[in-house]
Design a protein around this motif. Structure first.
Motif, short mmCIF file in Angstrom:
data_model
loop_
_atom_site.label_atom_id
_atom_site.label_comp_id
_atom_site.label_asym_id
_atom_site.label_seq_id
_atom_site.Cartn_x
_atom_site.Cartn_y
_atom_site.Cartn_z
N ARG A 10 30.31 83.58 9.06
CA ARG A 10 30.11 84.66 10.03
C ARG A 10 31.49 85.23 10.41
NH1 ARG A 10 26.07 83.68 15.14
NH2 ARG A 10 26.77 85.43 16.38
N PRO A 11 32.08 86.00 9.49
CA PRO A 11 33.44 86.47 9.75
C PRO A 11 33.50 87.41 10.95
CG PRO A 11 32.69 87.04 7.52
CD PRO A 11 31.51 86.54 8.26
N ALA A 12 34.73 87.49 11.51
CA ALA A 12 34.89 88.29 12.73
C ALA A 12 35.53 89.64 12.46
CB ALA A 12 35.73 87.51 13.74
N ASP A 13 35.91 89.89 11.19
CA ASP A 13 36.52 91.19 10.91
C ASP A 13 36.21 91.61 9.48
OD1 ASP A 13 39.02 90.45 9.12
OD2 ASP A 13 38.82 88.93 10.68
N ILE A 14 36.34 92.91 9.25
CA ILE A 14 35.95 93.48 7.96
C ILE A 14 36.85 92.98 6.82
CG2 ILE A 14 37.28 95.61 8.37
CD1 ILE A 14 33.95 95.66 6.59
N GLY A 15 38.15 92.75 7.15
CA GLY A 15 39.07 92.27 6.11
C GLY A 15 38.59 90.94 5.53
N SER A 16 38.13 90.05 6.39
CA SER A 16 37.65 88.75 5.91
C SER A 16 36.39 88.93 5.06
CB SER A 16 37.33 87.83 7.10
OG SER A 16 38.43 87.71 7.94
N VAL A 17 35.50 89.83 5.50
CA VAL A 17 34.28 90.08 4.71
C VAL A 17 34.66 90.52 3.30
CG1 VAL A 17 32.24 91.57 4.50
CG2 VAL A 17 32.92 90.71 6.74
N LEU A 18 35.60 91.46 3.21
CA LEU A 18 35.96 92.02 1.90
C LEU A 18 36.61 90.96 1.02
CD1 LEU A 18 37.29 95.50 3.10
CD2 LEU A 18 35.04 94.93 2.17
N GLN A 19 37.43 90.10 1.62
CA GLN A 19 38.07 89.03 0.83
C GLN A 19 37.02 88.05 0.29
OE1 GLN A 19 40.99 88.78 -0.48
NE2 GLN A 19 41.51 90.74 0.47
N ILE A 20 36.06 87.72 1.15
CA ILE A 20 35.01 86.78 0.71
C ILE A 20 34.21 87.38 -0.44
CG2 ILE A 20 32.88 85.62 1.41
CD1 ILE A 20 34.15 85.50 4.28
N LEU A 21 33.85 88.67 -0.29
CA LEU A 21 33.06 89.32 -1.34
C LEU A 21 33.84 89.35 -2.66
CD1 LEU A 21 31.38 92.35 0.50
CD2 LEU A 21 30.33 90.18 -0.14
N LYS A 22 35.15 89.50 -2.55
CA LYS A 22 35.99 89.53 -3.76
C LYS A 22 36.09 88.13 -4.38
CE LYS A 22 40.49 91.03 -5.39
NZ LYS A 22 41.70 91.77 -5.07
N GLN A 23 36.36 87.14 -3.54
CA GLN A 23 36.55 85.78 -4.06
C GLN A 23 35.25 85.18 -4.59
OE1 GLN A 23 38.25 84.01 -0.59
NE2 GLN A 23 40.21 85.06 -0.90
N ARG A 24 34.13 85.56 -3.97
CA ARG A 24 32.84 84.96 -4.38
C ARG A 24 31.95 86.02 -5.02
NH1 ARG A 24 31.76 80.16 -1.39
NH2 ARG A 24 29.94 80.02 -2.76
#
Ligand SMILES: Cc1cc2nc3c(=O)[nH]c(=O)nc-3n(C[C@H](O)[C@H](O)[C@H](O)COP(=O)(O)OP(=O)(O)OC[C@H]3O[C@@H](n4cnc5c(N)ncnc54)[C@H](O)[C@@H]3O)c2cc1C
Length: 290
Positions: A10-24
């Motif tokens: 449950r990320p708190a910011d859009i940057g983390s969401v984008l990194q997760i989508l890229k890594q996974r």
């Protein structure tokens, strides 16, 4: 059934969401309202390894107006859209469409981006966004793309979105003077998905002719589509009952409905014509009053 096991973040910011989508890439699924995704998980029609809940991410919800367009954050709920009086004044079609989606619980949780990304051929927002010639803002860790809704819906439940992207915003061109829009949905019972839906956006020129027209249809093909033949039939013409009947017939002609629990194909084709005729008439009345 119960879903297959998955990880949850449950990320708190859009940057983390984008990194997760890229890594996974390909393993992660965004979770917004959950009203389409959770049933798929329970039926095991989808088994993502990771759910990325975006409810805490700021800046993804809300409606704002610029000089050129109206921007609706992807995580805006159907209810938020329904209750936005300023939006309803400029684009009455948005309130009309939102009010017919599911029941209050669905509208409280379901989001516009979730609906667009899920691309159920019977859902309402895709046809509305096609009729309005909306643009979609797709963000990944590496780039931002702004693509037309027209061309985005490829097949049932298939869109042009990449697994690394999130739909952050829907942009709708600001309607000019003498513009009107309307959505007409046929449903078997209140709260049902559409049997047929037709979305119309229209602008009249100073001479009273139809200067701009957009028509989107739902539930009468594999994917929602723009009724280009109907648009061509009336673009540049003086509006009249006969003209609208011709356009409605063209919309029905371009439809490819299938017989299912909502009704036989021929009935749906006839209703595609009737819903389009009614939406054209309502949009015209609003355009004349605007
Ligand atoms: C009983 C019931 C009745 C309904 N009736 C109607 C109806 O009449 N008309 C209608 O149109 N819909 C209807 N729906 C569907 C409802 O509108 C859903 O809420 C909507 O389709 C999905 O939105 P969500 O936020 O719940 O998305 P979720 O279920 O969370 O996600 C759906 C999909 O979209 C993806 N996703 C979510 N957010 C984003 C994003 N920002 N960027 C990219 N991908 C994203 C997810 O990964 C998932 O693949 C109904 C649903 C139910 C359960």
């Amino acid at each position: 059934m119960i879903p297959a096991s998955f990880d949850y973040v449950r990320p708190a910011d859009i940057g983390s969401v984008l990194q997760i989508l890229k890594q996974r890439e390909g393993e992660a699924k965004l979770l917004a309202g959950g009203y389409s995704l959770l049933p798929l998980l329970k039926l095991r029609l989808a088994s993502p390894a990771l759910l990325v809940d975006i409810r805490d991410v700021p800046g993804l919800a809300g409606v704002r107006r610029t000089d050129d367009d109206i921007r609706i954050g992807g995580r805006s709920t159907h209810r938020a859209i329904l209750e936005d009086a300023g939006l309803a004044q400029v684009l009455p079609i948005m309130r009309e469409a939102a009010s017919g989606i599911g029941d209050p619980q669905v509208r409280n949780w379901g989001t516009i981006a979730g609906s667009v990304a899920h691309a159920d051929p019977n859902s309402d927002w895709p046809a509305v966004l096609l009729g309005l010639r909306a643009m979609l803002v797709l963000q990944s860790a590496d780039r931002e793309r702004i693509v037309p809704a027209r061309g985005f819906f490829l097949d049932p439940f298939v869109t042009g979105i990449e697994p690394t992207e999130i739909l952050t915003e829907v942009r709708i061109p600001l309607p000019g003077p003498h513009s009107g829009s309307a959505y007409r949905k046929l449903e078997r019972r209140a709260g049902d998905f559409s049997t047929v839906g037709s979305a119309v956006s229209m602008t009249l020129g100073d001479d009273g002719r139809i200067a701009k027209i957009g028509i989107g249809l739902t539930a009468v093909s594999d994917a929602p589509f723009e009724a280009t033949q109907a648009e061509q039939a009336i673009h540049g013409a003086h509006p009249s009952d006969g003209m609208f009947r011709e356009a409605a017939d063209a919309a029905a002609h371009q439809s490819r409905p299938v017989s299912d629990q909502h009704g036989p194909a021929e009935y749906k084709r006839a209703m595609a014509a009737e819903m389009t005729r009614r939406a054209l008439q309502a949009a015209l009345e609003r355009a004349r009053a605007a």
